[in-house]
Write a protein that holds these residues in place. Structure first.
Motif, PDB file in Angstrom:
ATOM      1  N   ALA A  29      22.456 -55.990 -69.363  1.00 19.82           N
ATOM      2  CA  ALA A  29      21.679 -56.105 -70.590  1.00 19.82           C
ATOM      3  C   ALA A  29      20.402 -55.286 -70.256  1.00 19.82           C
ATOM      4  CB  ALA A  29      21.245 -57.573 -70.921  1.00 19.82           C
ATOM      5  N   THR A  30      19.568 -55.083 -68.972  1.00 18.83           N
ATOM      6  CA  THR A  30      18.443 -54.611 -68.774  1.00 18.83           C
ATOM      7  C   THR A  30      18.676 -52.997 -68.770  1.00 18.83           C
ATOM      8  OG1 THR A  30      18.681 -54.804 -66.420  1.00 18.83           O
ATOM      9  CG2 THR A  30      17.453 -56.579 -67.807  1.00 18.83           C
ATOM     10  N   GLY A  31      19.961 -52.439 -68.780  1.00 13.70           N
ATOM     11  CA  GLY A  31      20.179 -51.314 -68.633  1.00 13.70           C
ATOM     12  C   GLY A  31      20.280 -50.522 -67.373  1.00 13.70           C
ATOM     13  N   THR A  32      20.571 -51.504 -66.261  1.00 10.68           N
ATOM     14  CA  THR A  32      20.603 -51.181 -65.132  1.00 10.68           C
ATOM     15  C   THR A  32      22.288 -50.717 -64.763  1.00 10.68           C
ATOM     16  OG1 THR A  32      18.959 -52.761 -64.410  1.00 10.68           O
ATOM     17  CG2 THR A  32      20.605 -52.089 -62.584  1.00 10.68           C
ATOM     18  N   VAL A  33      22.478 -49.844 -64.108  1.00 12.95           N
ATOM     19  CA  VAL A  33      23.796 -49.299 -64.046  1.00 12.95           C
ATOM     20  C   VAL A  33      24.519 -50.449 -62.709  1.00 12.95           C
ATOM     21  CG1 VAL A  33      25.369 -47.533 -62.787  1.00 12.95           C
ATOM     22  CG2 VAL A  33      23.435 -46.918 -64.443  1.00 12.95           C
ATOM     23  N   GLN A  34      25.585 -50.734 -63.083  1.00 10.77           N
ATOM     24  CA  GLN A  34      26.171 -51.673 -62.193  1.00 10.77           C
ATOM     25  C   GLN A  34      27.105 -51.180 -61.260  1.00 10.77           C
ATOM     26  OE1 GLN A  34      26.172 -55.441 -62.557  1.00 10.77           O
ATOM     27  NE2 GLN A  34      24.167 -54.328 -63.440  1.00 10.77           N
ATOM     28  N   THR A  35      26.771 -50.994 -59.963  1.00  9.79           N
ATOM     29  CA  THR A  35      27.418 -50.066 -58.915  1.00  9.79           C
ATOM     30  C   THR A  35      28.435 -51.186 -58.113  1.00  9.79           C
ATOM     31  OG1 THR A  35      25.801 -50.644 -57.196  1.00  9.79           O
ATOM     32  CG2 THR A  35      25.547 -48.812 -58.426  1.00  9.79           C
ATOM     33  N   PRO A  36      29.374 -50.986 -57.653  1.00 10.45           N
ATOM     34  CA  PRO A  36      30.289 -51.870 -56.969  1.00 10.45           C
ATOM     35  C   PRO A  36      29.655 -52.905 -55.953  1.00 10.45           C
ATOM     36  CG  PRO A  36      31.390 -49.668 -56.972  1.00 10.45           C
ATOM     37  CD  PRO A  36      29.912 -49.433 -57.375  1.00 10.45           C
ATOM     38  N   ILE A  37      28.568 -52.478 -55.409  1.00  2.79           N
ATOM     39  CA  ILE A  37      27.765 -53.521 -54.588  1.00  2.79           C
ATOM     40  C   ILE A  37      27.070 -54.567 -55.594  1.00  2.79           C
ATOM     41  CG2 ILE A  37      25.884 -53.778 -52.913  1.00  2.79           C
ATOM     42  CD1 ILE A  37      28.213 -52.095 -51.759  1.00  2.79           C
ATOM     43  N   VAL A  38      26.466 -53.958 -56.613  1.00  3.53           N
ATOM     44  CA  VAL A  38      25.998 -55.195 -57.267  1.00  3.53           C
ATOM     45  C   VAL A  38      27.028 -56.017 -58.127  1.00  3.53           C
ATOM     46  CG1 VAL A  38      24.511 -55.171 -59.522  1.00  3.53           C
ATOM     47  CG2 VAL A  38      24.025 -53.510 -57.857  1.00  3.53           C
ATOM     48  N   LYS A  39      28.217 -55.352 -58.623  1.00 11.08           N
ATOM     49  CA  LYS A  39      29.132 -56.113 -59.059  1.00 11.08           C
ATOM     50  C   LYS A  39      29.819 -57.447 -57.895  1.00 11.08           C
ATOM     51  CE  LYS A  39      30.711 -52.854 -62.174  1.00 11.08           C
ATOM     52  NZ  LYS A  39      32.158 -51.977 -62.578  1.00 11.08           N
ATOM     53  N   LEU A  40      29.875 -57.094 -56.552  1.00 16.00           N
ATOM     54  CA  LEU A  40      30.036 -57.716 -55.626  1.00 16.00           C
ATOM     55  C   LEU A  40      29.131 -59.038 -55.531  1.00 16.00           C
ATOM     56  CD1 LEU A  40      31.870 -58.600 -53.275  1.00 16.00           C
ATOM     57  CD2 LEU A  40      30.730 -57.153 -51.898  1.00 16.00           C
ATOM     58  N   ILE A  41      27.936 -58.552 -55.665  1.00 14.05           N
ATOM     59  CA  ILE A  41      26.699 -59.619 -55.283  1.00 14.05           C
ATOM     60  C   ILE A  41      26.750 -60.634 -56.379  1.00 14.05           C
ATOM     61  CG2 ILE A  41      24.240 -59.948 -55.644  1.00 14.05           C
ATOM     62  CD1 ILE A  41      24.167 -57.211 -54.008  1.00 14.05           C
ATOM     63  N   ASN A  42      26.917 -60.027 -57.844  1.00 13.32           N
ATOM     64  CA  ASN A  42      27.360 -60.912 -58.908  1.00 13.32           C
ATOM     65  C   ASN A  42      28.289 -62.015 -58.712  1.00 13.32           C
ATOM     66  OD1 ASN A  42      25.024 -59.705 -60.215  1.00 13.32           O
ATOM     67  ND2 ASN A  42      26.312 -58.343 -61.300  1.00 13.32           N
ATOM     68  N   LEU A  43      29.592 -61.444 -58.281  1.00 13.86           N
ATOM     69  CA  LEU A  43      30.653 -62.238 -58.100  1.00 13.86           C
ATOM     70  C   LEU A  43      30.312 -63.406 -56.970  1.00 13.86           C
ATOM     71  CD1 LEU A  43      33.756 -59.698 -58.117  1.00 13.86           C
ATOM     72  CD2 LEU A  43      33.056 -61.407 -59.741  1.00 13.86           C
ATOM     73  N   LEU A  44      29.535 -63.018 -55.853  1.00 14.08           N
ATOM     74  CA  LEU A  44      29.052 -63.775 -55.049  1.00 14.08           C
ATOM     75  C   LEU A  44      28.311 -64.997 -55.587  1.00 14.08           C
ATOM     76  CD1 LEU A  44      28.628 -61.452 -51.793  1.00 14.08           C
ATOM     77  CD2 LEU A  44      30.617 -63.220 -52.065  1.00 14.08           C
ATOM     78  N   VAL A  45      27.631 -64.504 -56.587  1.00 17.01           N
ATOM     79  CA  VAL A  45      26.549 -65.690 -57.274  1.00 17.01           C
ATOM     80  C   VAL A  45      27.520 -66.612 -57.865  1.00 17.01           C
ATOM     81  CG1 VAL A  45      24.974 -65.791 -58.886  1.00 17.01           C
ATOM     82  CG2 VAL A  45      24.686 -64.184 -57.314  1.00 17.01           C
ATOM     83  N   LEU A  46      28.695 -66.258 -58.628  1.00 21.13           N
ATOM     84  CA  LEU A  46      29.342 -66.933 -59.297  1.00 21.13           C
ATOM     85  C   LEU A  46      30.279 -68.000 -58.447  1.00 21.13           C
ATOM     86  CD1 LEU A  46      30.449 -67.504 -62.131  1.00 21.13           C
ATOM     87  CD2 LEU A  46      32.061 -65.637 -61.683  1.00 21.13           C
TER      88      LEU A  46
END
Length: 69
Positions: A29-46
């Motif tokens: 939503a903020t315009g930040t590109v979601q790299t595979p590392i960021v996606k993995l971090i998001n999954l770890l938060v979930l």
């Protein structure tokens, strides 16, 4: 037992939807590109939310089985 199964199904759909949303989006939503590392971090938060939900479901199942016997 029917309520337990229904609740599990609803929770599974919610988590599948959230995981799909996280993995399929390219920009957040903020315009930040979601790299595979960021996606993995998001999954770890979930992950802790999923663990808590599974623990609650197991306790609920144990109580249901205890009442039946």
């Amino acid at each position: 037992m029917k309520a337990w199964r229904l609740t599990n199904g609803i929770e599974a759909l919610i988590f599948i939807t959230l995981i799909s949303f996280i993995l399929l989006r390219n920009v957040d939503a903020t315009g930040t590109v979601q790299t595979p590392i960021v996606k993995l971090i998001n999954l770890l938060v979930l992950l802790p939310v999923l663990i808590v939900a599974v623990c609650i479901q197991m306790i609920w199942l144990h109580r249901i089985k205890k009442r039946r016997s």
